[in-house]
Design a protein around this motif. Structure first.
Motif, mmCIF file in Angstrom:
data_model
loop_
_atom_site.group_PDB
_atom_site.id
_atom_site.type_symbol
_atom_site.label_atom_id
_atom_site.label_comp_id
_atom_site.label_asym_id
_atom_site.label_seq_id
_atom_site.Cartn_x
_atom_site.Cartn_y
_atom_site.Cartn_z
ATOM 1 N N MET A 1 0.849 -1.159 0.000
ATOM 2 C CA MET A 1 0.000 0.000 0.000
ATOM 3 C C MET A 1 0.904 1.234 0.000
ATOM 4 N N LEU A 2 0.711 2.087 -0.958
ATOM 5 C CA LEU A 2 1.519 3.297 -1.079
ATOM 6 C C LEU A 2 0.720 4.484 -0.596
ATOM 7 N N ARG A 3 1.333 5.249 0.261
ATOM 8 C CA ARG A 3 0.695 6.472 0.748
ATOM 9 C C ARG A 3 1.678 7.603 0.546
ATOM 10 N N ARG A 4 1.265 8.630 -0.168
ATOM 11 C CA ARG A 4 2.087 9.822 -0.365
ATOM 12 C C ARG A 4 1.457 10.969 0.368
ATOM 13 N N THR A 5 2.288 11.727 1.007
ATOM 14 C CA THR A 5 1.798 12.917 1.684
ATOM 15 C C THR A 5 2.509 14.114 1.098
ATOM 16 N N ALA A 6 1.769 14.992 0.495
ATOM 17 C CA ALA A 6 2.327 16.245 -0.005
ATOM 18 C C ALA A 6 2.242 17.276 1.102
ATOM 19 N N LEU A 7 3.069 18.275 1.032
ATOM 20 C CA LEU A 7 3.093 19.293 2.082
ATOM 21 C C LEU A 7 1.738 19.936 2.314
ATOM 22 N N SER A 8 0.970 20.148 1.265
ATOM 23 C CA SER A 8 -0.313 20.816 1.427
ATOM 24 C C SER A 8 -1.293 20.004 2.266
ATOM 25 N N ARG B 1 8.233 0.527 5.059
ATOM 26 C CA ARG B 1 9.276 1.185 4.268
ATOM 27 C C ARG B 1 8.913 2.658 4.264
ATOM 28 N N VAL B 2 9.860 3.500 4.629
ATOM 29 C CA VAL B 2 9.571 4.926 4.723
ATOM 30 C C VAL B 2 10.630 5.691 3.926
ATOM 31 N N ILE B 3 10.154 6.564 3.058
ATOM 32 C CA ILE B 3 11.028 7.415 2.252
ATOM 33 C C ILE B 3 10.803 8.846 2.726
ATOM 34 N N ILE B 4 11.899 9.487 3.146
ATOM 35 C CA ILE B 4 11.807 10.832 3.717
ATOM 36 C C ILE B 4 12.821 11.735 3.035
ATOM 37 N N LEU C 1 14.375 2.357 5.856
ATOM 38 C CA LEU C 1 14.389 3.794 5.628
ATOM 39 C C LEU C 1 15.200 4.170 4.396
ATOM 40 N N ARG C 2 14.706 5.155 3.675
ATOM 41 C CA ARG C 2 15.483 5.868 2.656
ATOM 42 C C ARG C 2 15.379 7.330 3.041
#
Length: 129
Positions: free
Chosen positions: A1-8, A71-74, A110-111
């Motif tokens: 499951m992919l979840r993207r969070t944009a700044l807005s 898995r977290v990409i930051i 983590l990335r």
């Protein structure tokens, strides 16, 4: 499951009352998102729940949680001038309670990147296509 969070979307996501978060279907993911967003103010935050890929493992047989492997990409300015181990220690320290909790986070991949590192990675990926 992919979840993207944009700044807005970040500020809106954290105005929810704690009682709402407690009844969430993804409480661990919500806490990960809140803690990382608050502390690191990321320009990119992707949280992938990979728990379903590990549910058959012996260590998971008595777990009732569906949120154990992430898995977290930051991408964050907070990582500037820090080597990868220091970046990872920073994220682990933010999530130490969730990692120590029974049925909490069992695995965390983590990335971590600065905005320039992310841009360079995207350019390389675009060049490969």
């Amino acid at each position: 499951m992919l979840r993207r969070t944009a700044l807005s979307h970040l500020s809106r996501a954290f105005r929810r009352p704690l009682s709402t978060m407690a009844s969430s279907e993804t409480p661990v993911e919500d806490v990960i998102r809140e803690k990382i967003s608050t502390a690191l103010q990321p320009t990119t935050l992707e949280i992938h729940n990979d728990s379903h890929l590990h549910s058959h493992h012996k260590a998971m047989e008595n777990s009732t949680s569906k949120e154990t492997h992430f898995r977290v990409i930051i991408t964050s300015e907070a990582f500037r001038s820090k080597m990868q181990p220091a970046r990872h220690r920073l994220v682990y320290s933010l999530l130490k309670d969730e990692m120590a909790r029974e049925n909490g986070i069992h695995a965390l991949q983590l990335r971590t990147m600065t905005p320039e590192e992310e841009e360079k990675r995207r350019a390389q990926e675009a060049g490969e296509q």
